[in-house]
Design a protein around this motif. Structure first.
Motif, PDB file in Angstrom:
ATOM      1  N   UNK A  72       0.842  -1.191   0.000  1.00  0.00           N
ATOM      2  CA  UNK A  72       0.000   0.000   0.000  1.00  0.00           C
ATOM      3  C   UNK A  72       0.875   1.239   0.000  1.00  0.00           C
ATOM      4  N   UNK A  73       0.508   2.209  -0.815  1.00  0.00           N
ATOM      5  CA  UNK A  73       1.227   3.484  -0.856  1.00  0.00           C
ATOM      6  C   UNK A  73       0.233   4.563  -0.437  1.00  0.00           C
ATOM      7  N   UNK A  74       0.461   5.131   0.743  1.00  0.00           N
ATOM      8  CA  UNK A  74      -0.468   6.112   1.310  1.00  0.00           C
ATOM      9  C   UNK A  74      -0.067   7.515   0.891  1.00  0.00           C
ATOM     10  N   UNK A  75      -0.980   8.186   0.210  1.00  0.00           N
ATOM     11  CA  UNK A  75      -0.755   9.578  -0.171  1.00  0.00           C
ATOM     12  C   UNK A  75      -1.067  10.499   0.998  1.00  0.00           C
ATOM     13  N   UNK A  76      -0.528  11.717   0.968  1.00  0.00           N
ATOM     14  CA  UNK A  76      -0.990  12.715   1.945  1.00  0.00           C
ATOM     15  C   UNK A  76      -2.484  12.938   1.758  1.00  0.00           C
ATOM     16  N   UNK A  77      -3.179  13.179   2.847  1.00  0.00           N
ATOM     17  CA  UNK A  77      -4.616  13.416   2.745  1.00  0.00           C
ATOM     18  C   UNK A  77      -4.899  14.722   2.002  1.00  0.00           C
ATOM     19  N   UNK A  78      -5.933  14.686   1.177  1.00  0.00           N
ATOM     20  CA  UNK A  78      -6.451  15.916   0.587  1.00  0.00           C
ATOM     21  C   UNK A  78      -7.309  16.573   1.670  1.00  0.00           C
ATOM     22  N   UNK A  79      -6.866  17.696   2.241  1.00  0.00           N
ATOM     23  CA  UNK A  79      -7.509  18.211   3.452  1.00  0.00           C
ATOM     24  C   UNK A  79      -8.750  19.054   3.216  1.00  0.00           C
ATOM     25  N   UNK A  80      -9.026  19.398   1.962  1.00  0.00           N
ATOM     26  CA  UNK A  80     -10.167  20.256   1.657  1.00  0.00           C
ATOM     27  C   UNK A  80     -11.232  19.468   0.910  1.00  0.00           C
ATOM     28  N   UNK A  81     -12.487  19.779   1.185  1.00  0.00           N
ATOM     29  CA  UNK A  81     -13.583  19.105   0.519  1.00  0.00           C
ATOM     30  C   UNK A  81     -14.682  20.094   0.149  1.00  0.00           C
ATOM     31  N   UNK A  82     -15.853  19.534  -0.154  1.00  0.00           N
ATOM     32  CA  UNK A  82     -17.008  20.341  -0.573  1.00  0.00           C
ATOM     33  C   UNK A  82     -17.858  20.622   0.665  1.00  0.00           C
ATOM     34  N   UNK A  83     -17.725  21.850   1.191  1.00  0.00           N
ATOM     35  CA  UNK A  83     -18.343  22.178   2.484  1.00  0.00           C
ATOM     36  C   UNK A  83     -19.088  23.509   2.490  1.00  0.00           C
ATOM     37  N   UNK A  84     -19.766  23.887   1.431  1.00  0.00           N
ATOM     38  CA  UNK A  84     -20.423  25.198   1.441  1.00  0.00           C
ATOM     39  C   UNK A  84     -21.504  25.312   2.511  1.00  0.00           C
ATOM     40  N   UNK A  85     -22.097  24.187   2.917  1.00  0.00           N
ATOM     41  CA  UNK A  85     -23.159  24.199   3.917  1.00  0.00           C
ATOM     42  C   UNK A  85     -22.638  24.516   5.319  1.00  0.00           C
ATOM     43  N   UNK A  86     -21.307  24.543   5.483  1.00  0.00           N
ATOM     44  CA  UNK A  86     -20.739  24.868   6.797  1.00  0.00           C
ATOM     45  C   UNK A  86     -20.133  26.261   6.845  1.00  0.00           C
ATOM     46  N   UNK A  87     -20.253  27.001   5.772  1.00  0.00           N
ATOM     47  CA  UNK A  87     -19.675  28.346   5.735  1.00  0.00           C
ATOM     48  C   UNK A  87     -20.442  29.338   6.602  1.00  0.00           C
ATOM     49  N   UNK A  88     -21.609  28.965   7.109  1.00  0.00           N
ATOM     50  CA  UNK A  88     -22.314  29.857   8.034  1.00  0.00           C
ATOM     51  C   UNK A  88     -21.476  30.086   9.288  1.00  0.00           C
ATOM     52  N   UNK A  89     -20.577  29.119   9.596  1.00  0.00           N
ATOM     53  CA  UNK A  89     -19.683  29.241  10.745  1.00  0.00           C
ATOM     54  C   UNK A  89     -18.262  29.459  10.246  1.00  0.00           C
ATOM     55  N   UNK A  90     -17.614  28.371   9.775  1.00  0.00           N
ATOM     56  CA  UNK A  90     -16.272  28.480   9.196  1.00  0.00           C
ATOM     57  C   UNK A  90     -15.966  27.199   8.441  1.00  0.00           C
ATOM     58  N   UNK A  91     -15.359  27.341   7.289  1.00  0.00           N
ATOM     59  CA  UNK A  91     -14.948  26.205   6.471  1.00  0.00           C
ATOM     60  C   UNK A  91     -13.983  26.704   5.406  1.00  0.00           C
ATOM     61  N   UNK A  92     -13.195  25.788   4.875  1.00  0.00           N
ATOM     62  CA  UNK A  92     -12.414  26.044   3.666  1.00  0.00           C
ATOM     63  C   UNK A  92     -12.969  25.068   2.636  1.00  0.00           C
ATOM     64  N   UNK A  93     -13.754  25.584   1.716  1.00  0.00           N
ATOM     65  CA  UNK A  93     -14.565  24.736   0.849  1.00  0.00           C
ATOM     66  C   UNK A  93     -14.142  24.836  -0.612  1.00  0.00           C
ATOM     67  N   UNK A  94     -14.178  23.701  -1.292  1.00  0.00           N
ATOM     68  CA  UNK A  94     -13.995  23.659  -2.732  1.00  0.00           C
ATOM     69  C   UNK A  94     -15.363  23.470  -3.384  1.00  0.00           C
ATOM     70  N   UNK A  95     -15.566  24.101  -4.527  1.00  0.00           N
ATOM     71  CA  UNK A  95     -16.796  23.847  -5.264  1.00  0.00           C
ATOM     72  C   UNK A  95     -16.800  22.392  -5.731  1.00  0.00           C
ATOM     73  N   UNK A  96     -17.972  21.900  -6.079  1.00  0.00           N
ATOM     74  CA  UNK A  96     -18.071  20.523  -6.570  1.00  0.00           C
ATOM     75  C   UNK A  96     -17.222  20.338  -7.822  1.00  0.00           C
ATOM     76  N   UNK A  97     -17.241  21.336  -8.714  1.00  0.00           N
ATOM     77  CA  UNK A  97     -16.454  21.232  -9.945  1.00  0.00           C
ATOM     78  C   UNK A  97     -14.958  21.222  -9.642  1.00  0.00           C
ATOM     79  N   UNK A  98     -14.533  22.049  -8.694  1.00  0.00           N
ATOM     80  CA  UNK A  98     -13.112  22.098  -8.348  1.00  0.00           C
ATOM     81  C   UNK A  98     -12.664  20.805  -7.694  1.00  0.00           C
ATOM     82  N   UNK A  99     -13.434  20.297  -6.739  1.00  0.00           N
ATOM     83  CA  UNK A  99     -13.068  19.039  -6.088  1.00  0.00           C
ATOM     84  C   UNK A  99     -13.000  17.909  -7.110  1.00  0.00           C
ATOM     85  N   UNK A 100     -13.975  17.853  -8.008  1.00  0.00           N
ATOM     86  CA  UNK A 100     -13.935  16.830  -9.052  1.00  0.00           C
ATOM     87  C   UNK A 100     -12.705  16.950  -9.920  1.00  0.00           C
TER      88      UNK A 100
END
Length: 281
Positions: A72-100
């Motif tokens: 098994x070869x473990x890559x570094x985790x991709x730390x950002x995801x699609x989280x616009x629904x959490x921006x009411x508080x705080x998040x670092x979010x990628x759009x669905x198109x960007x994450x894809x």
């Protein structure tokens, strides 16, 4: 799988480029993906990323203890995801198109670097559909085999009690939830120092959020402002505990280990080479 070398969990960032290519010949690349987003007032922003990594590391340890398994070869985790629904508080979010697009680029880089087998392990519910679509689309154009799962969906309860009673510690009604009993229990087991204790209780919210309790089975329902209305969590986390977290985490690690073994057995280059001329005259 018979003929496989003993499992070796290699870390991509610590390998030379020649070692990376050599491992790709028969190995499986593991890509954890998570998020940076609010997890109520008691869990850190990187909870989803940390838990995906914890399940992968425990799964690799389980494979090491239980006989021959794939490299098994473990890559570094991709730390950002699609989280616009959490921006009411705080998040670092990628759009669905960007994450894809990011997933497509990472998969393409791995394939170009010699990897024919890749598994993506997700820790954030908002990534799930995007991840699965990215995997399907990439396999249509590249000669690779790619698997994907969200860690909470792969579980093996052997040794954890009867699945028909509550002795196994599972609570399907709040799994995986968000910043609730399930994730808080896992974090108390995996990263207790990052959980702000005591965890406050949360009274039931009425009416319950439709994203978590749709009015009819099979529906996906999103209503504006619901995440903020419920305070950023799906259920009460005050009953979470480390002992339950260890059981839950171990069940997911065993499940992921079993999934990796099954993926290896179905896709190992030696298996494909065993029938090179099937269907040929």
């Amino acid at each position: 799988m018979e003929g496989s070398s003993p499992v070796t969990l290699l870390t991509l960032t610590e390998l030379t480029w020649r070692e990376v290519r050599a491992a790709g010949a028969e190995g499986i690349a593991l890509l954890p993906i998570g998020s940076q987003e609010q997890h109520a007032g008691h869990l850190p922003m990187g909870t989803d990323t940390l838990l995906a990594e914890a399940v992968i590391d425990r799964a690799a340890a389980h494979l090491t203890r239980h006989g021959p398994a794939p490299r098994l070869v473990r890559l570094p985790a991709l730390p950002f995801g699609h989280s616009p629904h959490h921006l009411f508080a705080a998040a670092v979010s990628l759009s669905a198109a960007t994450l894809g697009a990011v997933l497509d680029d990472v998969l393409d880089s791995l394939a170009t670097s010699g990897y024919q087998r890749i598994m993506v392990v997700n820790g954030h519910g908002g990534n799930d559909e995007i991840m699965r679509l990215a995997v399907k689309r990439f396999a249509l154009r590249a000669e690779v085999t790619v698997a994907a799962c969200s860690y909470w969906t792969v579980t093996d309860r052997d040794g954890a009690g009867d699945a028909d009673d509550t002795g196994d510690g599972e609570r399907p009604d709040v799994t995986p939830g968000h910043a609730g009993w399930f994730e808080t229990s896992l974090m108390l087991a995996a990263h207790p120092g990052l959980v702000r204790t005591p965890v406050p209780s949360r009274a039931p919210v009425e009416p319950p959020p439709l994203f978590d309790r749709p009015p009819y089975p099979g529906l996906t329902v999103e209503r504006h402002g619901e995440w903020q209305r419920v305070g950023g969590s799906t259920d009460d986390a005050c009953g979470a505990d480390a002992a339950a977290g260890h059981r839950l985490l171990d069940a997911r690690a065993r499940g992921l280990a079993s999934a990796i073994r099954a993926f290896d057995a179905a896709t190992h280059p030696g298996r494909a080479a065993a029938h090179p001329s099937q269907g040929e005259e």
